[in-house]
Motif scaffolding. Structure first.
Motif: not given
Length: 396
Positions: A229, A233, A316, A347
């Protein structure tokens, strides 16, 4: 085809689409926030990158710290109850954004109101997502849990991908006041859509799974999800500032490109974790994500940076259901709300820590280092996936 079977398939598809819609609108307002708040905090309130990272990341910290409450609520009071709490808090967050905009001449007050709004949105997302998982798992049956995760993921990243450019468009054409007012109103649409899902009795809870035990059961898969993740981000938090620093146009397309890659993979390859195994698919996806993050790091122009964003989205796309199937495979249905709360907490951890750390990594002048950081983190996830793949081969 048997008419009863056809009706069951139609009902399943209908319910999955409703679940997707509820999640989509929740993450649409998150995307709108990410498309507008970094610029508002940086350019209108005149705070630095670390503060921008704090504003972005604190939502995920709030989500992380309330996952266990959301899991407990979903398992004991039902997913419907948790969803309603989530929608109310998400709508309230938009009002705080609006108050912050109205107080922009007092930067400290405005920033404080934004932070409160981000915390409320984080808690709201926690309850909504876990509530939808618990509701959906019981509604569709144990053999379709993977489909619930796939459609939830489509809603999450589809909403985020469309939300960012929508937020920029609304703020440019109509102003931030209308944009933040829209954030407050969208959860009302989700509430109306949620009325279309059938109410279901709670499964009999023979033994409640404590959150710390759930963490112990899912930590390997969760760690893989957390490090994967980080790439997302970095894109969500700093891609607009990265493009602006480089003098590249169409920064919002980078977020949309991530979402496009993510959705395309979900639409055409969603069955792959079931067909080939979660670990095998995770290995392939993390390899693609590493390539995408590396391309963002080294991109000489905006076009290649957008390509890197697409590849990151493709990579992802199936990581959540791949590691997720591994995480819940041995957990009873009645405890899967808590299990998914624990899994999603990883996450949140990845997202919550990445934004402020990425601000430090960038140092105000080197946004490209954020994507090097994302590539290295994905390498750790790849190692975890390879270890899980070896376990799967040994079990055969």
């Amino acid at each position: 085809m048997d008419i009863n079977l056809l009706n069951q398939e139609n009902t399943l598809s209908r319910n999955l689409f409703i679940i997707f819609s509820i999640i989509f609108f929740e993450f649409l307002i998150m995307g709108i926030s990410l498309g507008t708040l970094p610029d508002f905090v940086h350019n209108q309130l005149h705070y630095g990158n670390i503060t921008v990272g704090l504003v972005v990341g604190i939502q995920y910290v709030a989500t992380l710290l309330t996952r266990h409450l959301a899991g407990k609520s979903s398992d004991t009071k039902g997913g419907v109850y948790s969803v309603k709490i989530g929608l109310f808090l998400s709508s309230l967050s938009g009002l705080f954004y609006l108050f912050a905009f109205l107080c922009a001449t007092i930067p400290t007050l405005s920033l404080g109101l934004i932070i409160i709004g981000r915390i409320l949105l984080g808690i709201g997302e926690s309850f909504l997502v876990i509530g939808i998982f618990a509701w959906g798992f019981v509604l569709v049956g144990s053999k379709n849990t993977g489909k619930v995760m796939v459609w939830n993921g489509l809603g999450m990243h589809g909403g985020m991908a469309l939300g960012a450019p929508l937020g920029i468009l609304l703020s440019t054409k109509l102003g931030l006041g209308v944009t933040f007012g829209t954030v407050a109103c969208i959860p009302i649409i989700s509430y109306l859509i949620a009325q279309l899902l059938p109410l279901i009795p709670l499964p009999q809870l023979e033994k409640r799974l404590p959150f710390y035990q759930a963490i112990g059961l899912v930590w390997r898969s969760g760690t893989g999800l957390a490090v994967a993740s980080i790439g997302f981000s970095g894109i969500a938090s700093f891609i607009t500032l990265y493009f602006a620093q480089k003098g590249w146009e169409n920064a919002s397309l980078a977020l949309s490109a991530f979402g496009a890659g993510y959705i395309i993979m979900r639409l055409f390859f969603a069955h792959y974790p079931d067909k080939f195994g979660g670990a095998r698919v995770a290995v392939a996806c993390l390899t693609i994500e590493i390539i995408g993050q590396s391309l963002l790091w080294l991109a000489p122009n905006g076009i290649l940076a957008i390509l890197g964003s697409i590849l990151t989205g493709c990579g992802m796309s199936l990581i959540f259901p791949s590691f997720g199937k591994i995480a819940i495979r041995s957990i009873p249905t009645e405890n899967r709300g808590m299990a998914m709360a624990a899994y999603n907490a990883f996450f949140d951890l990845g997202m919550g820590l990445t934004a402020p750390i990425a601000g430090l990594v960038a140092g105000g002048v080197h946004y490209e280092y954020i994507y090097l950081f994302g590539a290295l983190a994905a390498c750790i996830g790849l190692l975890i996936a390879i270890l899980e793949l070896n376990k799967e081969k040994q079990a055969i």
